[in-house]
Design an enzyme around this catalytic site. Structure first.
Site, PDB file in Angstrom:
ATOM      1  CB  VAL A  69       2.284   2.123  10.769  1.00 48.80           C
ATOM      2  CG1 VAL A  69       0.536   2.868   9.520  1.00 48.80           C
ATOM      3  CG2 VAL A  69       2.679   0.512  10.960  1.00 48.80           C
ATOM      4  CE1 TYR A  70       1.608  10.862  10.929  1.00 51.96           C
ATOM      5  CE2 TYR A  70       3.786  11.634  11.067  1.00 51.96           C
ATOM      6  CZ  TYR A  70       2.846  11.878  11.617  1.00 51.96           C
ATOM      7  OH  TYR A  70       2.934  13.292  11.325  1.00 51.96           O
ATOM      8  CB  VAL A  71       7.070   7.419   8.104  1.00 52.96           C
ATOM      9  CG1 VAL A  71       8.017   6.727   6.200  1.00 52.96           C
ATOM     10  CG2 VAL A  71       8.407   7.404   9.239  1.00 52.96           C
TER      11      VAL A  71
END
Length: 249
Positions: A152-154
């Protein structure tokens, strides 16, 4: 020429704080923003102690009314906006994709993507009227490559990369530059959270960096100052990886 007016979101810790201090030492007039009022006013006082004109404006970049007011107050106070550094963001919940949730997606994308979008929207509106300006978005090496366990961060940082390129194309003819800085591991509290507070996890991550260390926040700040300056006046739509060689592998 008057000292440049610089607006920094997510300015109260880590890279944002180091950037605010660097701009203040460089003679800029600085508006710092974040959600914690006591810490924000303390930082503004610290910047003024360095001789800079500085103000704190509380804002949560996930809400457009806050962002609009932040930009308007900056212009009201100093008469212009020359540089904007969009640093506010979160690492969210770091876990395998099969353990991810819609709630974590919403939290992470609201801060990292929507917050950056709203910030660029209102900063660029002012800069386009003036016919000049430099916007620097904080991306990450996670915006340039995949990272297992951080989907999700990526994804959110890949979105920041695309937003930066598109905004740069919209602003280029009018003299407004938009670039990104993509740090590798940086010695901040976020790195501790990202690695689960584990010294072994942190050491394992740093072992994948050719330089075999984390960057200091000051090293990221110096790159931001360069991108914001006239020394980079023909540089727009770019993402500069400050990563000790990580993405060169």
């Amino acid at each position: 020429m008057n000292s440049p007016v610089v607006l920094i979101t997510g300015a109260l810790t880590g890279i944002g704080r180091a950037t605010a201090l660097a701009f203040a030492r460089d003679g800029a007039r600085v508006v710092v923003s974040g959600r914690r009022e006591e810490a924000g006013h303390a930082l503004a006082a610290e910047l003024r102690a360095l001789g800079a004109e500085a103000e704190f404006v509380r804002a949560d970049v996930r809400y457009e009314a806050d962002v609009r007011q932040l930009v308007e107050q900056t212009v009201h106070r100093f008469g212009r906006l020359d540089v904007a550094v969009n640093n506010a963001g979160t690492e969210g919940h770091i876990a395998p994709i099969v353990e991810q949730s819609a709630a974590n997606y919403e939290e992470t994308f609201s801060a990292n993507v929507l917050g950056t979008l709203l910030s660029v929207k209102h900063e660029m509106r002012v800069m386009l009227e003036h016919g000049a300006g430099s916007i620097v978005n904080l991306s990450s090496i996670a915006g340039l490559v995949g990272m297992a366990g951080a989907s999700v961060y990526v994804a959110s940082k890949h979105a920041v990369e695309g937003l930066t390129k598109s905004a740069a194309l919209e602003g280029a003819a009018a003299g407004v530059r938009v670039n990104a800085v993509a740090p590798g591991p940086v010695a901040t509290n976020m790195l501790d959270r990202f690695t689960g507070g584990s010294d072994d996890n942190k050491a394992g991550l740093l072992a994948t960096v050719p330089a075999r260390r984390a960057a200091s926040p000051d090293e990221i700040a110096e790159t931001i100052l360069f991108l914001a300056s006239d020394k980079a006046r023909f540089l727009t739509g770019q993402s500069i990886a400050v990563d000790g060689g990580y993405v060169a592998q």
